[in-house]
Enzyme design. Structure first.
Site, PDB file in Angstrom:
ATOM      1  N   ASP A  86     -35.278  79.782 -35.533  1.00 57.86           N
ATOM      2  CA  ASP A  86     -36.423  80.509 -36.082  1.00 57.86           C
ATOM      3  C   ASP A  86     -37.156  79.730 -37.174  1.00 57.86           C
ATOM      4  OD1 ASP A  86     -34.212  80.755 -37.753  1.00 57.86           O
ATOM      5  OD2 ASP A  86     -34.002  82.909 -37.488  1.00 57.86           O
ATOM      6  N   ASN A  92     -27.253  93.397 -40.847  1.00 57.88           N
ATOM      7  CA  ASN A  92     -27.588  94.489 -39.914  1.00 57.88           C
ATOM      8  C   ASN A  92     -27.334  94.071 -38.466  1.00 57.88           C
ATOM      9  OD1 ASN A  92     -29.607  92.678 -39.427  1.00 57.88           O
ATOM     10  ND2 ASN A  92     -31.296  93.998 -40.062  1.00 57.88           N
ATOM     11  N   HIS A 119     -28.358  91.241 -37.103  1.00 60.56           N
ATOM     12  CA  HIS A 119     -29.382  90.396 -36.465  1.00 60.56           C
ATOM     13  C   HIS A 119     -28.838  89.001 -36.180  1.00 60.56           C
ATOM     14  CE1 HIS A 119     -31.212  89.038 -40.601  1.00 60.56           C
ATOM     15  NE2 HIS A 119     -30.331  88.158 -40.200  1.00 60.56           N
ATOM     16  N   GLU A 129     -34.139  91.600 -35.022  1.00 60.88           N
ATOM     17  CA  GLU A 129     -33.717  92.712 -35.875  1.00 60.88           C
ATOM     18  C   GLU A 129     -33.365  93.941 -35.022  1.00 60.88           C
ATOM     19  OE1 GLU A 129     -33.288  92.392 -39.012  1.00 60.88           O
ATOM     20  OE2 GLU A 129     -34.446  90.607 -39.532  1.00 60.88           O
TER      21      GLU A 129
HETATM   22  C1  F6R Z   1     -30.967  81.787 -39.631  1.00 60.35           C
HETATM   23  C2  F6R Z   1     -30.941  83.059 -38.939  1.00 60.35           C
HETATM   24  C3  F6R Z   1     -30.319  84.303 -39.475  1.00 60.35           C
HETATM   25  C4  F6R Z   1     -29.054  84.080 -40.305  1.00 60.35           C
HETATM   26  C5  F6R Z   1     -28.490  85.406 -40.811  1.00 60.35           C
HETATM   27  C6  F6R Z   1     -27.278  85.232 -41.686  1.00 60.35           C
HETATM   28  O1  F6R Z   1     -31.624  80.802 -38.863  1.00 60.35           O
HETATM   29  O2  F6R Z   1     -31.475  83.073 -37.897  1.00 60.35           O
HETATM   30  O3  F6R Z   1     -30.041  85.150 -38.402  1.00 60.35           O
HETATM   31  O4  F6R Z   1     -28.089  83.418 -39.535  1.00 60.35           O
HETATM   32  O5  F6R Z   1     -29.473  86.081 -41.554  1.00 60.35           O
HETATM   33  O6  F6R Z   1     -27.677  84.595 -42.871  1.00 60.35           O
HETATM   34  P1  F6R Z   1     -26.632  84.101 -43.954  1.00 60.35           P
HETATM   35  O7  F6R Z   1     -25.851  83.000 -43.329  1.00 60.35           O
HETATM   36  O8  F6R Z   1     -27.486  83.608 -45.087  1.00 60.35           O
HETATM   37  O9  F6R Z   1     -25.781  85.275 -44.305  1.00 60.35           O
END
Ligand code: F6R
Length: 241
Positions: A67, A136, A138, A143
């Site tokens: 992303d 959540n 994702h 989401e």
């Molecule tokens: C990052 C991404 C997100 C993160 C997720 C967990 O490219 O796509 O889905 O992997 O938000 O984030 P952290 O590792 O910061 O808890």
């Protein structure tokens, strides 16, 4: 789904890096799907260390990231391009022309998403997809929703995400309100998926996503249907299992 228990964040990072290096050693021309966020930082640091020791060679590797924020240029230190460069690409011998992220500077969302779908198709599919897990459920910026979005799409960031990001920007106007993300079908088409999770704050979502019902309300739950998923999680993240 295979769950590997790590002692702590450092151990999780080393185990995940081991799996990625095995992939690169077994197939030097691997296509790696990569993630940003705080969880994989230790994994990237470990890969860089092994590269510096001469144990790893990224010269044949291609990467596609999950992303990118819409509206951020590559030199913006909040962009995911900047993150990847900072933590991995600038520190190993990867050919930068084979590192791909959605183009956050493309204002036309349809074009940005169609272009990225073409990039993903052109690299011939992902061999190993690295994922973090959101609180959540994702994965990427997919989401909680009523559906699983198939391919690259533009998402409106939730108000809480926009607010949380505010501290990194000079003004509210500069905070990105949208992002481009790979879709669930694309993620599920990866040959192998590696999920890294750390911390007690992720324990509830680990249980829900990997041991609860499969539902788009918890997008990561779809991973239960993938034939080759490895979750590397530390004891704290597995504390409710
Ligand atoms: C990052 C991404 C997100 C993160 C997720 C967990 O490219 O796509 O889905 O992997 O938000 O984030 P952290 O590792 O910061 O808890």
């Amino acid at each position: 789904m295979k769950i590997i228990k790590a002692k702590d964040y450092k151990d999780m990072s080393r185990k995940a890096a081991n799996i990625i290096s095995a992939q690169v050693i077994m197939k030097p021309e691997s296509v790696l799907g990569l993630a940003t966020g705080s969880t994989p930082i230790g994994t990237y640091a470990q890969l860089v260390e092994w590269y510096q020791k001469g144990d790893l060679d990224f010269s044949g590797v291609t990467t596609v990231n999950l992303d990118e924020y819409k509206g951020l240029t590559r030199d913006n230190d909040q962009s995911y391009y900047y993150f990847m460069n900072d933590h991995l690409f600038s520190k190993v011998n990867i050919d930068k022309s084979r590192t791909f992220l959605p183009d956050g500077t493309e204002a036309d969302s349809d074009k940005a998403c169609a272009d990225y779908n073409r990039v993903i198709a052109s690299v011939g599919g992902v061999d190993l997809q690295l994922l973090g897990l959101g609180h959540n459920g994702h994965i990427g910026f997919n989401e909680p929703n009523d559906i699983f979005e198939a391919e690259t799409h533009c998402v409106n960031l939730t108000e809480s995400t926009v607010k949380a990001n505010q501290r990194f920007f000079a003004s509210m106007d500069d905070v990105p309100k949208q992002a481009y993300t790979m879709g669930i079908k694309t993620i599920m088409q990866a040959k192998k998926i590696l999920v890294v999770v750390s911390g007690e704050d992720k324990a509830a979502i680990v249980k829900e996503a990997f041991f609860g019902p499969v539902t788009p309300k918890v997008q990561a739950s779809i991973l239960q249907f993938h034939k080759d998923v490895i979750v590397v999680a530390d004891e704290a993240a597995l504390s409710l299992i």
